[in-house]
Design an enzyme around this catalytic site. Structure first.
Site, PDB file in Angstrom:
ATOM      1  CG  ASP A  99      -2.229   0.663   1.040  1.00  0.00           C
ATOM      2  OD1 ASP A  99      -3.260   0.093   1.428  1.00  0.00           O
ATOM      3  OD2 ASP A  99      -2.233   1.768   0.437  1.00  0.00           O
ATOM      4  CG  ASP A 206      -4.216   5.907   1.059  1.00  0.00           C
ATOM      5  OD1 ASP A 206      -5.158   5.146   1.293  1.00  0.00           O
ATOM      6  OD2 ASP A 206      -4.068   6.994   1.636  1.00  0.00           O
ATOM      7  CD  GLU A 275      -8.598   4.941  -1.357  1.00  0.00           C
ATOM      8  OE1 GLU A 275      -7.609   5.579  -0.968  1.00  0.00           O
ATOM      9  OE2 GLU A 275      -9.517   4.592  -0.602  1.00  0.00           O
ATOM     10  CG  HIS A 347      -8.853  -0.873   4.725  1.00  0.00           C
ATOM     11  ND1 HIS A 347      -8.667  -0.894   3.356  1.00  0.00           N
ATOM     12  CD2 HIS A 347      -8.384   0.310   5.131  1.00  0.00           C
ATOM     13  CE1 HIS A 347      -8.102   0.219   2.974  1.00  0.00           C
ATOM     14  NE2 HIS A 347      -7.911   0.968   4.032  1.00  0.00           N
ATOM     15  CG  ASP A 348     -11.186   2.679   3.851  1.00  0.00           C
ATOM     16  OD1 ASP A 348     -10.607   3.103   2.839  1.00  0.00           O
ATOM     17  OD2 ASP A 348     -10.638   2.592   4.972  1.00  0.00           O
TER      18      ASP A 348
HETATM   19  O1  TEU Z   1      -9.170   6.005   2.097  1.00  0.00           O
HETATM   20  C1  TEU Z   1      -9.565   7.274   1.558  1.00  0.00           C
HETATM   21  C2  TEU Z   1     -11.013   7.287   1.490  1.00  0.00           C
HETATM   22  O2  TEU Z   1     -11.603   7.554   0.482  1.00  0.00           O
HETATM   23  C3  TEU Z   1     -11.711   6.791   2.690  1.00  0.00           C
HETATM   24  O3  TEU Z   1     -10.981   7.225   3.839  1.00  0.00           O
HETATM   25  C4  TEU Z   1     -13.056   7.436   2.746  1.00  0.00           C
HETATM   26  O4  TEU Z   1     -12.896   8.822   2.502  1.00  0.00           O
HETATM   27  C5  TEU Z   1     -13.562   7.223   4.144  1.00  0.00           C
HETATM   28  O5  TEU Z   1     -13.509   5.844   4.370  1.00  0.00           O
HETATM   29  C6  TEU Z   1     -14.985   7.766   4.238  1.00  0.00           C
HETATM   30  O6  TEU Z   1     -15.840   6.947   3.501  1.00  0.00           O
HETATM   31  C7  TEU Z   1      -7.769   5.797   2.172  1.00  0.00           C
HETATM   32  C8  TEU Z   1      -7.568   4.560   3.019  1.00  0.00           C
HETATM   33  O7  TEU Z   1      -8.206   3.439   2.378  1.00  0.00           O
HETATM   34  C9  TEU Z   1      -8.160   4.831   4.377  1.00  0.00           C
HETATM   35  O8  TEU Z   1      -8.108   3.661   5.205  1.00  0.00           O
HETATM   36  C10 TEU Z   1      -7.364   5.958   5.020  1.00  0.00           C
HETATM   37  O9  TEU Z   1      -7.961   6.288   6.254  1.00  0.00           O
HETATM   38  C11 TEU Z   1      -7.366   7.205   4.116  1.00  0.00           C
HETATM   39  O10 TEU Z   1      -7.108   6.923   2.746  1.00  0.00           O
HETATM   40  C12 TEU Z   1      -6.252   8.151   4.549  1.00  0.00           C
HETATM   41  O11 TEU Z   1      -5.007   7.543   4.247  1.00  0.00           O
END
Ligand code: TEU
Ligand code: CA
Length: 582
Positions: A99, A206, A275, A347-348
């Site tokens: 990542d 990311d 992403e 994971h989000d």
């Molecule tokens: O995620 C960015 C992102 O789009 C998500 O954080 C989304 O905005 C949030 O879940 C609200 O729906 C990436 C990573 O996948 C996330 O785990 C990190 O927290 C974030 O970036 C910051 O690095």
């Protein structure tokens, strides 16, 4: 035509290391844990593992706040453990993608600490700005503009040492890097090459589509004093949204093409997936068109952002025709050039079987997990399986705030319930139960023992987040040898991607688009048509018209076969087969 790239019939498995397998009893997953589970992953049949960050980090955002890109955090192990994992995975023909989090670093990174001195060479590596004229620094209203952070509060943090504010789209411990500075880009590319030279097979990048910010001719950000660009409107939480000015920015393509040249040209066998919040299907085609030399594929977000009332903490039930139209938009944009990633979980995101399926009974959970897996894996693109999705793992069903760990969730409670008072505690707790990122971060369920085999039953400390009580029924040990398990079904889906050219490379056409219960589409390659019909309603329904017509037409020709190669004499039988498949 050029041969399809290796990843066009590959399946990627995402591992959230912190929750995957603990081998030293500290309640956190680790690299040795991943290595110990490679035979399981090889049996499942996945080709690539994407690891969420394991670099040195204060763990403010669970590792997405990196303080040293070229070392492993002791929580997960050492660089030697990483080298062992790479060797053991490669021995099994499995690639490892790491990542890459370079829109921002941790505030504890040496680069950021150095930049707090205006005279240091790193002074311009981040977005530093003075307080608004006439305002006392560090007091409300003195921030350079009104942008809010995705994790609550202002997107500007005042630093006493430097006497200025720094910009952070995410937490205040995640300052945004200044990609306008060529020295920043050079340092990132050097680090990427160091990992690829070490044997890593690529990167998930990311929020890579947030790295180019809109600035005016003098370098002012929108809304800051003297800027030619006005800020956007202030929302209900008291801040404006940085996304229109930071997503898919003016130098996005330039930076991605430069990265491709400086890091990947001359290498092969790698995978890059960005992403991509804020990217449209048309822009996905441009960025993933190999002729443009940018990225192999992207994660788009419209399909996981539409089922809520403007904010993720106000979830809405699935409206299937809307999902179908969004997915059709993704697929048609890259029908001829470019590529699609396929995901419903990560994971989000909450667990898809709880979000769009039915986890209220064992039978409904198993059937809907299979239906949702079939829906995703029969599309055209590269599927991503999130750890535990292959078991039909469900949301955590937490009921108390102290069960949550995610700063996005905890900060949202403070901001929306206690400060801005725009949502009630009861309403937001229901929103967390449905959509908190912690829903997909509970420990991987390996067996029915106390901590689900994630950590030893007599571990010195409890896992960092509660194990889902349903691990007694839902776990790899219980499913591994069961031909009717979700695990067995995912194994077949993954094998199909490897073995069936129509699944891997066939065209994709939506049928019965407006049917509210059935998701039906046709894949076609060299005259073979593969009809997939998925009943997502949870009850018996009639097959929609176009599907029936296709089945009857094909059955009449006597050339409909079911998934196991048997012949099917009529539409009804075929429908039963599809039912059996799901
Ligand atoms: O995620 C960015 C992102 O789009 C998500 O954080 C989304 O905005 C949030 O879940 C609200 O729906 C990436 C990573 O996948 C996330 O785990 C990190 O927290 C974030 O970036 C910051 O690095
Ligand atoms: Ca551990």
């Amino acid at each position: 035509a050029t041969p399809n790239p290796w990843w066009s019939n590959a399946v990627v498995y995402q591992i959230y290391p912190r929750s995957f397998q603990d081998t030293n009893g500290d309640g956190f997953g680790d690299l040795k844990g991943i290595t110990s589970r490679l035979d399981y992953l090889a049996d499942l049949g996945v080709d690539v593992l994407w690891l969420s960050p394991v670099y040195k980090s204060p763990q403010d955002d669970n590792g997405y706040d990196i303080s040293d890109y070229q070392d492993i955090d002791p929580l997960f192990g050492t660089l030697a453990d990483m080298d062992e994992l790479l060797a053991e995975a490669h021995r099994r023909g499995i690639k490892i993608v790491m990542d890459l989090v370079v829109n921002h670093t941790s505030d504890e990174h040496a680069w950021f600490q150095a930049s707090r001195d205006k005279n240091d060479p790193h002074a311009d590596w981040y977005w530093w700005r003075p307080a608004r004229p006439g305002k006392t620094p560090g007091t409300p209203g003195a921030e350079p503009n009104q942008w809010g952070s995705y994790f609550g509060g202002s997107a500007w943090e005042y630093d006493e040492t430097r006497g200025e504010y720094y910009f952070h789209q995410f937490s205040k411990k995640q300052p945004d890097l200044n990609w306008e500075n060529p020295a920043v880009r050079r340092a990132v590319y050097d680090m990427m090459n160091w990992w690829l030279d070490r044997g890593v097979d690529g990167f998930r990048m990311d929020v890579i589509t947030l790295i180019s910010k809109r600035v005016d001719s003098a370098g002012h950000l929108p809304g800051e004093p003297g800027s030619e660009i006005a800020d956007g409107p202030v929302g209900e939480e008291g801040y404006s949204n940085p996304s229109p000015f930071c997503a898919d920015g003016p130098r996005q393509d330039e930076f991605l093409a430069e990265m491709r040249r400086e890091v990947f040209d001359g290498r092969d066998g790698f995978l890059t997936v960005g992403e991509a919040p804020g990217i449209t299907p048309a822009r996905n085609e441009h960025i993933t068109d190999p002729a443009n030399g940018e990225l192999d594929m992207l994660f788009l977000f419209e399909h996981v952002d539409f089922d809520c009332e403007g904010v993720k903490w106000k979830p809405l039930p699935l409206e299937l025709p809307k999902l179908k139209r969004i997915m059709a938009g993704y697929q048609s944009a890259v029908a001829n050039v470019g590529w699609a990633s396929l995901f419903t979980g990560n994971h989000d995101q909450p667990r898809v079987v709880s979000r769009w399926g039915d986890d209220s009974s064992e039978d409904n959970r198993v059937r809907s997990a299979k239906a949702l897996g079939l829906m995703l894996h029969m599309h055209r693109g590269t599927p991503y399986v999130y750890q535990g999705e292959e078991l039909g793992m469900t949301n955590a069903h937490f009921t108390r705030l102290d069960q949550y760990r995610d700063l996005e969730t905890l900060n949202a409670y403070c901001q929306r319930v206690e400060e801005a008072r725009v949502q009630s505690a009861e309403s937001i707790m229901a929103g967390f139960a449905a959509r908190s990122r912690d829903n997909s971060r509970t420990p991987m369920q390996w067996d029915g023992s106390t901590y689900a085999g994630f950590t030893a039953p007599d571990a010195a400390t409890e896992p960092w987040i509660a194990v889902n009580p349903n691990h007694a029924e839902i776990n790899a040990a219980a499913e591994f040898d069961d031909p009717d398990s979700v695990y067995a079904f995912y194994k077949r889906l993954i094998a199909l991607r490897h073995e069936n050219a129509t699944v891997a490379a066939g065209s994709w056409t939506l049928i019965d688009a407006d049917d509210p219960h059935v998701y039906a589409f046709v894949r076609e390659l060299d005259g073979e048509r593969l009809l997939t019909m998925i009943n997502l309603s949870g009850r018996t329904v009639d097959l929609p018209a176009e599907s029936v017509a296709l089945l009857e037409g094909a059955a009449g020709d006597g050339d409909v076969t079911d998934g196991d190669g048997g012949s099917v004499s009529d539409a009804g039988a075929a429908a039963n087969w599809v039912g059996a498949m799901t």
